[in-house]
Scaffold this active site. Structure first.
Site, PDB file in Angstrom:
ATOM      1  N   ASP A 116     -24.108  59.007  22.417  1.00 18.81           N
ATOM      2  CA  ASP A 116     -23.589  59.806  21.294  1.00 18.81           C
ATOM      3  C   ASP A 116     -23.055  61.180  21.703  1.00 18.81           C
ATOM      4  OD1 ASP A 116     -23.201  59.872  18.396  1.00 18.81           O
ATOM      5  OD2 ASP A 116     -24.729  61.432  18.335  1.00 18.81           O
ATOM      6  N   ARG A 119     -30.570  53.380   9.980  1.00 20.33           N
ATOM      7  CA  ARG A 119     -30.582  53.769  11.397  1.00 20.33           C
ATOM      8  C   ARG A 119     -31.869  53.326  12.087  1.00 20.33           C
ATOM      9  NH1 ARG A 119     -25.980  56.801  13.669  1.00 20.33           N
ATOM     10  NH2 ARG A 119     -24.619  56.913  11.883  1.00 20.33           N
ATOM     11  N   HIS A 122     -18.754  64.696  21.350  1.00 21.13           N
ATOM     12  CA  HIS A 122     -19.325  63.546  20.639  1.00 21.13           C
ATOM     13  C   HIS A 122     -18.933  62.269  21.394  1.00 21.13           C
ATOM     14  CE1 HIS A 122     -19.665  61.380  16.448  1.00 21.13           C
ATOM     15  NE2 HIS A 122     -20.800  61.311  17.116  1.00 21.13           N
ATOM     16  N   ARG A 158     -25.231  62.344   6.697  1.00 23.27           N
ATOM     17  CA  ARG A 158     -24.862  63.744   6.855  1.00 23.27           C
ATOM     18  C   ARG A 158     -24.097  64.228   5.630  1.00 23.27           C
ATOM     19  NH1 ARG A 158     -21.225  64.211   9.897  1.00 23.27           N
ATOM     20  NH2 ARG A 158     -20.987  62.092  10.679  1.00 23.27           N
ATOM     21  N   TYR A 217     -32.624  63.732   6.587  1.00 24.17           N
ATOM     22  CA  TYR A 217     -31.810  62.747   7.303  1.00 24.17           C
ATOM     23  C   TYR A 217     -31.388  63.243   8.684  1.00 24.17           C
ATOM     24  CZ  TYR A 217     -27.942  60.022   8.937  1.00 24.17           C
ATOM     25  OH  TYR A 217     -27.128  59.278   9.736  1.00 24.17           O
ATOM     26  N   CYS A 277     -18.251  54.356  14.723  1.00 23.98           N
ATOM     27  CA  CYS A 277     -17.039  53.703  15.216  1.00 23.98           C
ATOM     28  C   CYS A 277     -17.237  53.070  16.590  1.00 23.98           C
ATOM     29  CB  CYS A 277     -15.874  54.676  15.225  1.00 23.98           C
ATOM     30  SG  CYS A 277     -15.351  55.113  13.557  1.00 23.98           S
ATOM     31  N   LYS A 330     -26.902  66.979  16.309  1.00 26.78           N
ATOM     32  CA  LYS A 330     -25.567  67.474  15.965  1.00 26.78           C
ATOM     33  C   LYS A 330     -25.552  69.000  15.842  1.00 26.78           C
ATOM     34  CE  LYS A 330     -24.208  63.455  16.383  1.00 26.78           C
ATOM     35  NZ  LYS A 330     -23.440  62.447  15.685  1.00 26.78           N
ATOM     36  N   SER A 337     -18.100  58.963  14.005  1.00 30.28           N
ATOM     37  CA  SER A 337     -19.383  58.393  13.598  1.00 30.28           C
ATOM     38  C   SER A 337     -19.210  56.957  13.101  1.00 30.28           C
ATOM     39  CB  SER A 337     -19.993  59.249  12.493  1.00 30.28           C
ATOM     40  OG  SER A 337     -20.137  60.566  12.956  1.00 30.28           O
TER      41      SER A 337
HETATM   42  P1  GTP Z   1     -22.776  57.194  15.345  1.00 25.83           P
HETATM   43  O1  GTP Z   1     -24.177  56.947  15.759  1.00 25.83           O
HETATM   44  O2  GTP Z   1     -22.629  57.365  13.858  1.00 25.83           O
HETATM   45  O3  GTP Z   1     -22.110  58.317  16.075  1.00 25.83           O
HETATM   46  O4  GTP Z   1     -21.945  55.839  15.583  1.00 25.83           O
HETATM   47  P2  GTP Z   1     -21.427  55.008  16.856  1.00 25.83           P
HETATM   48  O5  GTP Z   1     -20.066  55.485  17.232  1.00 25.83           O
HETATM   49  O6  GTP Z   1     -22.458  54.975  17.925  1.00 25.83           O
HETATM   50  O7  GTP Z   1     -21.207  53.559  16.236  1.00 25.83           O
HETATM   51  P3  GTP Z   1     -21.957  52.169  16.511  1.00 25.83           P
HETATM   52  O8  GTP Z   1     -21.805  51.695  17.908  1.00 25.83           O
HETATM   53  O9  GTP Z   1     -23.325  52.284  15.979  1.00 25.83           O
HETATM   54  O10 GTP Z   1     -21.117  51.171  15.597  1.00 25.83           O
HETATM   55  C1  GTP Z   1     -20.962  51.336  14.209  1.00 25.83           C
HETATM   56  C2  GTP Z   1     -20.529  50.069  13.542  1.00 25.83           C
HETATM   57  O11 GTP Z   1     -19.334  49.567  14.137  1.00 25.83           O
HETATM   58  C3  GTP Z   1     -21.575  48.963  13.661  1.00 25.83           C
HETATM   59  O12 GTP Z   1     -21.705  48.319  12.411  1.00 25.83           O
HETATM   60  C4  GTP Z   1     -20.993  48.027  14.688  1.00 25.83           C
HETATM   61  O13 GTP Z   1     -21.410  46.694  14.482  1.00 25.83           O
HETATM   62  C5  GTP Z   1     -19.491  48.213  14.535  1.00 25.83           C
HETATM   63  N1  GTP Z   1     -18.766  48.023  15.820  1.00 25.83           N
HETATM   64  C6  GTP Z   1     -19.090  48.588  17.012  1.00 25.83           C
HETATM   65  N2  GTP Z   1     -18.248  48.175  18.003  1.00 25.83           N
HETATM   66  C7  GTP Z   1     -17.356  47.349  17.415  1.00 25.83           C
HETATM   67  C8  GTP Z   1     -16.234  46.613  17.903  1.00 25.83           C
HETATM   68  O14 GTP Z   1     -15.869  46.639  19.096  1.00 25.83           O
HETATM   69  N3  GTP Z   1     -15.544  45.871  16.997  1.00 25.83           N
HETATM   70  C9  GTP Z   1     -15.904  45.826  15.677  1.00 25.83           C
HETATM   71  N4  GTP Z   1     -15.173  45.086  14.847  1.00 25.83           N
HETATM   72  N5  GTP Z   1     -16.973  46.496  15.164  1.00 25.83           N
HETATM   73  C10 GTP Z   1     -17.686  47.254  16.025  1.00 25.83           C
HETATM   74  C1  SPV Z   2     -23.266  60.518  13.478  1.00 26.26           C
HETATM   75  O1  SPV Z   2     -23.169  60.583  12.246  1.00 26.26           O
HETATM   76  O2  SPV Z   2     -22.292  60.707  14.246  1.00 26.26           O
HETATM   77  C2  SPV Z   2     -24.559  60.192  14.092  1.00 26.26           C
HETATM   78  C3  SPV Z   2     -25.727  60.132  13.244  1.00 26.26           C
HETATM   79  O3  SPV Z   2     -24.630  60.035  15.305  1.00 26.26           O
HETATM   80  S1  SPV Z   2     -26.329  61.709  12.875  1.00 26.26           S
HETATM   81  O4  SPV Z   2     -27.289  62.092  13.902  1.00 26.26           O
HETATM   82  O5  SPV Z   2     -26.995  61.657  11.599  1.00 26.26           O
HETATM   83  O6  SPV Z   2     -25.265  62.678  12.853  1.00 26.26           O
HETATM   84 MN    MN Z   3     -22.703  60.423  16.336  1.00 24.81          MN
END
Ligand code: GTP
Ligand code: SPV
Ligand code: MN
Length: 579
Positions: free
Chosen positions: A275, A364, A226, A69, A197, A250, A206, A248
């Site tokens: 999400d 992704r 979110h 983004r 993207y 996290c 979003k 994002s």
């Molecule tokens: P968006 O799709 O961007 O909104 O992200 P999201 O909040 O869904 O994050 P996602 O679950 O994809 O995790 C992002 C990164 O954080 C990945 O590389 C995971 O492996 C890492 N991660 C997720 N949960 C944990 C956790 O509990 N501990 C640690 N250390 N890393 C984590």
């Molecule tokens: C984020 O960045 O929080 C995502 C991926 O979930 S995107 O759809 O590109 O915003």
């Molecule tokens: Mn997101």
């Protein structure tokens, strides 16, 4: 094809006259159509077929300048600049339209224009909202098929409701200097140019379901957030639904499909959403959530059998990968994958360690939610699910404890407003910089945060049965950079404490920042944790928190007189009790 909805037909005609496509294709959302889109992209080299171990899986390599983004190129074009607020970039609507008209003029010559009707939320839910995205990208059309309820059923609802969000998108020339993501909340309109993207181009996500929807939600009395939505079922069959907002990359996708640790036999976790959540008060004052999406656009790196077996399994078939690496035998590969070695990096070059990671850190997967082994059929329930707790969180190597509970709703809004997190690769710019990301909505709130906090606070006048609010941090580290908390499936241990608090089954330690667990109340059976680490995770350093609260105060001041007095009072209360 055409439509019986005159305003939609007129808009499509107008956009065709502006952008001059060679062909117009109305998406019906069928599987045959999806396959045609895939075949077309294979023909022109936009997709690469992965090997037979990954059935119907494809790799898309985006332009290297177009991998995340772009917050600095994303604008909220409300008529009054103050309605966008300091949390958004603003451009006057006339100026934005003139700029975008210039970019869109003739931009689809030689291309196919796809008209994509979609519904955010179950087709038959009163909480759902529809949109139409016009795009010249087959990749966008294919992703929208996986991510939304797209095609004929959505069009039928649009023809019935006569209301939809208009989203116009072109990849243009993928030139970062000619790239803009514009939102016109008053007109329920989105215009996006120059990026292919996810968050910039899949406009249902979003742009619509958060920026435009948050604006609509304020007017109509609901919340567009979110947040993941997860169901936790105890061995005794007690079910709770939790909604959690983390910035994002996290951990939302991972928490939404977590696998209980071995010590937790009999616990079941099911995913409603990973999400975005749309939250409404029902007639009884119960907050209910639907997931407006039908698929996941998830972070690939870090996914493996140990961290997230479900996600790993989910992306073995019928998945579009964007910007991962491949092995010599054409299997997808990414950092922390436990099998194979990278041969070709995400840019399509022979892999060499000195060129950085093999997969882009923000690579992704796009996959239908139904492929998730823990997908809950309640994701299709038009009434949504009742929410017991709202959880905020951030990626903080210091300061923020593993978990704490807000004292009441108003305090919880302050906790949400004060969320800070290290930036990640999900947006362009520096990674690892702590910034305020209120309610994980910094990049996504379509209006002034001051008004948004006021809208949140207002819910306590409307219901006495609001969810409890919490803050979590899975990302505390020690001096050497080691995570103090194992995270992933073990996060269930923290969710259990949260549920016990909601059910008034467990005491807590009262501190100035909120209620913290007693160490003995976090079940650590089967964990190799040092007592010291747990003590650090559950400590509140008053001096450092005073600094934090002062910094939150300065942040709130940036929003000037529109900040609700109630929020400032909550802030003052916490600061005073820190001494
Ligand atoms: P968006 O799709 O961007 O909104 O992200 P999201 O909040 O869904 O994050 P996602 O679950 O994809 O995790 C992002 C990164 O954080 C990945 O590389 C995971 O492996 C890492 N991660 C997720 N949960 C944990 C956790 O509990 N501990 C640690 N250390 N890393 C984590
Ligand atoms: C984020 O960045 O929080 C995502 C991926 O979930 S995107 O759809 O590109 O915003
Ligand atoms: Mn997101």
């Amino acid at each position: 094809m055409t439509t019986s909805n005159e305003s939609l037909q007129a808009w499509v005609d107008e956009i065709a006259a502006l952008t001059k496509p060679d062909r117009i294709h109305w998406c019906d959302g069928s599987d045959d159509e999806y396959q045609d889109l895939i075949d077309h992209m294979l023909d022109i080299g936009d997709l690469i077929r992965l090997n037979e171990n990954f059935e119907n899986c494809y790799l898309h390599r985006s332009d290297p300048s177009d991998v995340a983004r772009v917050e600095h190129l994303t604008f909220v074009c409300s008529r009054d600049e103050d309605d966008a607020g300091p949390n958004n970039h603003w451009m006057a609507p006339d100026e934005a339209r003139a700029k975008m008209n210039g970019l869109f003029t003739g931009c689809m010559k030689g291309r196919t224009m796809y008209v994509i009707p979609y519904c955010m939320g179950p087709i038959d839910s009163p909480y759902s909202r529809c949109g139409v995205e016009i795009t010249d990208s087959a990749y966008v059309a294919a992703n929208m098929k996986l991510m939304t309820r797209m095609g004929d059923a959505a069009l039928a609802r649009i023809e019935k409701d006569d209301k939809f969000v208009r989203g116009l998108h072109s990849i243009g020339e993928l030139d970062p200097d000619r790239r803009f993501i514009m939102h016109f909340p008053e007109e329920l309109e989105i215009q996006s140019f120059g990026s292919g993207y996810g968050g910039n181009a899949l406009l249902g996500k979003k742009c619509h379901a958060l920026r435009i929807a948050s604006w609509q939600a304020r007017q109509e009395g609901w919340l567009a957030e979110h947040m993941l939505i997860v169901e936790i079922e105890s061995p005794e069959g007690e079910k709770h639904y939790l909604a959690a907002a983390f910035p994002s990359a996290c951990g939302k996708t991972n928490l939404a499909m977590l696998i209980p640790p071995e010590s937790h036999a009999g616990w079941k976790v099911r995913t409603i959403g990973d999400d975005i959540a749309w939250l409404h008060l029902d007639a009884n004052g119960q907050l209910r959530a639907i997931n407006p999406e039908a698929g996941y656009f998830g972070v690939v790196p870090g996914t493996n059998e140990q961290t997230n077996r479900n996600a790993n399994q989910m992306i073995q078939s019928d998945t579009i990968f964007t910007n991962v690496a491949v092995t010599a035998t054409n299997e997808p590969w990414w950092e922390d994958k436990t099998t194979g070695t990278p041969a070709i990096d995400w840019k399509g070059n022979p892999y060499a360690a000195e060129n950085g990671p093999a997969a882009h850190p923000n690579s992704r997967f796009t996959v239908s939610a139904q492929q998730n082994p823990t997908w809950s059929p309640l994701a299709d329930d038009p009434a949504g699910v009742p929410i017991s707790a709202i959880i905020f969180g951030g990626r903080r190597r210091e300061l923020a404890p593993l978990v704490y509970q807000a004292k009441d709703w108003a305090h919880g809004v302050l906790v949400g407003a004060g969320v800070a997190s290290e930036t990640t690769a999900a947006a362009t710019g520096k990674v690892g910089i702590v910034r305020r990301d209120p309610m994980a909505m910094k990049p996504f709130c379509g209006y002034n945060f001051a008004d948004y906090w006021g809208h949140w606070l207002g819910f306590s006048n409307r219901s006495e049965k609001l969810p409890q609010m919490f803050h979590v941090n899975w990302f505390r580290r020690d001096q050497s950079g080691r995570f103090l908390w194992p995270g992933f499936g073990d996060n269930l241990r923290v969710l259990r404490w949260i549920i016990d608090r909601c059910e008034n089954r467990v005491d807590a330690v009262e501190t100035p920042i909120g209620y913290l667990p007693r160490a003995e109340d976090i079940d650590v059976e089967g964990l190799q944790m040092e007592a010291n680490d747990m003590a650090t995770l559950l400590s509140v350093d008053a001096a450092k928190w005073r600094e934090e609260m002062n910094s939150i105060g300065e942040y709130l001041e940036e929003f000037g007189e529109r900040v609700p007095q109630k929020l400032l009072q909550e802030h003052r209360k916490v600061l005073d009790s820190l001494g």
